[in-house]
Scaffold this active site. Structure first.
Site, PDB file in Angstrom:
ATOM      1  N   SER A 267      21.839   2.512 -34.302  1.00  0.00           N
ATOM      2  CA  SER A 267      21.544   2.165 -35.706  1.00  0.00           C
ATOM      3  C   SER A 267      20.086   1.808 -35.972  1.00  0.00           C
ATOM      4  O   SER A 267      19.692   1.683 -37.126  1.00  0.00           O
ATOM      5  CB  SER A 267      22.408   0.996 -36.148  1.00  0.00           C
TER       6      SER A 267
ATOM      7  N   LYS B 211      18.385   3.994 -38.295  1.00  0.00           N
ATOM      8  CA  LYS B 211      18.684   4.020 -39.741  1.00  0.00           C
ATOM      9  C   LYS B 211      17.483   3.677 -40.630  1.00  0.00           C
ATOM     10  O   LYS B 211      17.192   4.409 -41.580  1.00  0.00           O
ATOM     11  CB  LYS B 211      19.859   3.092 -40.059  1.00  0.00           C
TER      12      LYS B 211
ATOM     13  N   TYR C 181      24.054  13.022 -37.996  1.00  0.00           N
ATOM     14  CA  TYR C 181      23.831  11.570 -37.927  1.00  0.00           C
ATOM     15  C   TYR C 181      24.048  11.066 -36.487  1.00  0.00           C
ATOM     16  O   TYR C 181      23.291  10.226 -35.987  1.00  0.00           O
ATOM     17  CB  TYR C 181      24.773  10.878 -38.926  1.00  0.00           C
TER      18      TYR C 181
ATOM     19  N   TYR D 247      23.570  -6.437 -41.171  1.00  0.00           N
ATOM     20  CA  TYR D 247      24.929  -6.293 -41.718  1.00  0.00           C
ATOM     21  C   TYR D 247      25.456  -7.605 -42.314  1.00  0.00           C
ATOM     22  O   TYR D 247      24.739  -8.281 -43.045  1.00  0.00           O
ATOM     23  CB  TYR D 247      25.888  -5.751 -40.643  1.00  0.00           C
TER      24      TYR D 247
ATOM     25  N   VAL E 165      24.019  -0.422 -31.451  1.00  0.00           N
ATOM     26  CA  VAL E 165      25.138  -0.781 -30.571  1.00  0.00           C
ATOM     27  C   VAL E 165      24.917  -0.476 -29.096  1.00  0.00           C
ATOM     28  O   VAL E 165      25.732  -0.855 -28.261  1.00  0.00           O
ATOM     29  CB  VAL E 165      26.495  -0.165 -31.014  1.00  0.00           C
TER      30      VAL E 165
HETATM   31  O1  DON Z   1      27.726   5.255 -36.156  1.00  0.00           O
HETATM   32  C1  DON Z   1      27.900   4.443 -35.252  1.00  0.00           C
HETATM   33  O2  DON Z   1      28.886   3.726 -35.208  1.00  0.00           O
HETATM   34  C2  DON Z   1      26.818   4.314 -34.189  1.00  0.00           C
HETATM   35  N1  DON Z   1      26.262   5.608 -33.928  1.00  0.00           N
HETATM   36  C3  DON Z   1      25.748   3.373 -34.604  1.00  0.00           C
HETATM   37  C4  DON Z   1      26.260   1.997 -34.955  1.00  0.00           C
HETATM   38  C5  DON Z   1      25.295   0.906 -34.675  1.00  0.00           C
HETATM   39  O3  DON Z   1      24.389   1.010 -33.890  1.00  0.00           O
HETATM   40  C6  DON Z   1      25.590  -0.392 -35.338  1.00  0.00           C
HETATM   41  N2  DON Z   1      24.562  -1.387 -35.077  1.00  0.00           N
HETATM   42  N3  DON Z   1      24.488  -2.372 -34.479  1.00  0.00           N
END
Ligand code: DON
Length: 430
Positions: free
Chosen positions: A64, A67, A191, A243, A261
């Protein structure tokens, strides 16, 4: 001398090393199986100096943290109107993968949650770009932020895409509401590729430092995105980057930040430095436990909270005195420090509250560090008004610190390099 900064970073790492709370992300098999004990930190200053400690060589997927960077690319490529029309800027208060949608405006709440990030992904590049070209643009753009060519980790990509049921649901929701027009599965694949780009903690620190440095990579010198885009991106990171923990983060840590993550985290301190940490165990919000602890430590020990600002205006007027006699007499007002609104206001107030008794006025900016645009405009307006009041105004600006010194209608100023040019008096301490 050996710099104390690496020692400080090493001691910060040891102070969090024993904390084994949290868990690796279990919904992506490749991430669940990562070594949870990895720990690293990097700080890149806004002039490109890198300090790092711990597992700096280890590559992990950006997740993320991509993003906000992709949001910046979309703003740069498509402009604010189009991007803001499709993705909002309001904190959702929900988890990163929530089925969150602003039904009133028909768009995801912000670009940091997955719904907004999938929509943002489809806004990168030209309008006629294919899905492959959009991914290419993102790989190129994120590589420019990092200052080196980044590669996708195919096994992380495969692992996530095979279990991406929730993101597919989000993309279908976006397609059904007309936010995206592509095939939802293709949007999720693009994505997910973006999230699978491999980085080190030093790459992340350079990316964050590019945001701290108004969009110019401080190591390569390459302009990556415009300054106005950076302001928008950092604002959204500050309000939505963490978040449903965003309010807690902003009050306790106070640095615009983004987590991923795989355990990475970036924080960008505007005008100072980019900071990155890596530690894979996550808390319930999906943010790295030890990364958050490190950031909190830096804030309290290094005064990094954005709201902790030294009063910049207090000592803006360094001194004021009259030198010379008769027609030669001149009032010299010497300024210092960094002149933004508060400093320039002190200067104006000094002129208003202590009326000038000489026809000639010198404004010394030799000891000024920097002048913000608002400070420049306020000084020039003071010069214009002093001229209209009948004064001859001199600006002592040896280094050309005040660009384009045109005071505008009715104003006049003589630029001099040194006080001696006006006074022929030696030893005048400005
Ligand atoms: O879309 C997802 O769930 C993961 N590729 C990225 C989520 C993420 O990194 C949330 N952040 N902490």
């Amino acid at each position: 001398m050996r710099s104390p900064i690496p020692d400080y970073l090493a001691s910060a790492l040891s102070s969090v090393e024993a904390d084994h709370s949290g868990a690796t992300a279990d919904y992506i098999p490749e991430l669940r199986d990562a070594d949870p004990d990895r720990l690293a930190v990097a700080v890149c200053t806004e002039d490109g100096q890198m300090y790092s400690q711990g597992d700096c060589e280890v590559e992990f997927s950006i997740q993320s943290i991509s993003k906000p960077l992709v949001y910046a690319l979309a703003l740069a490529d498509r402009g604010f109107d189009e991007v803001l029309g499709k993705v909002g800027v309001e904190p959702s208060g929900d988890a990163f993968n929530e089925m969150s949608f602003d039904t009133e405006f028909g768009r995801p709440l912000n670009p940091m949650i997955n719904a907004g990030a999938i929509a943002t992904h489809s806004l990168v590049g030209r309008h006629d770009a294919t899905a492959e070209q959009q991914v290419e643009r993102i790989v190129d753009g994120l590589s420019a932020f990092a200052g080196r060519r980044l590669e996708v980790d195919e096994s992380v990509f495969e692992s996530e895409i095979s279990t991406s049921f929730r993101n597919r649901a989000l993309a279908n929701m976006l397609r059904a509401n007309g936010t995206i027009h592509d095939d939802p599965l293709i949007a999720v694949a693009g994505y997910t590729r973006q999230c699978s780009l491999l980085v080190t903690v030093e790459d992340l620190a350079r990316m964050a430092a590019t945001l701290s440095n108004r969009g110019v990579n401080p190591v390569t010198g390459a302009p990556v995105v415009p300054a106005a885009v950076v302001r928008q991106t950092l604002s959204v990171m500050a309000t939505c980057g963490m978040y449903d923990g965003a309010g807690d983060w902003m009050t306790r840590v106070g640095v615009p930040a983004k987590s991923g993550v795989a355990g990475g985290m970036i924080g960008a301190l505007p005008g100072q430095a980019g900071i990155a940490t890596f530690s894979p165990r996550l808390d319930k919000h999906g943010n790295s436990v030890r990364g958050a602890e490190l950031f909190q430590r830096f804030t309290s020990e290094m005064g990094m909270h954005l709201m902790d600002v030294a009063p910049p205006g207090l000592a803006a007027v360094r001194g004021r005195r009259i030198v010379g006699e008769g027609d030669e007499a001149i009032t010299i007002v010497s300024l210092q420090g960094n002149l933004a609104f508060a400093g320039a206001e002190r200067f104006l107030r000094n002129l208003v509250e202590e009326p000038l008794t000489t026809k000639r006025v010198g404004i010394g900016i030799v000891r000024v560090g920097s002048i913000a645009d608002v400070g420049r405009r306020m000084i020039l307006e003071a010069i214009r008004r002093l001229t209209l009041d009948g004064h001859d105004v001199y600006l002592i600006d040896a280094d050309g610190l005040l660009p384009d010194p045109d005071p505008g209608h009715g104003g006049r100023v003589t630029i001099v390099n040194a006080p001696g040019d006006i006074l022929r008096i030696n030893g005048l301490d400005l």
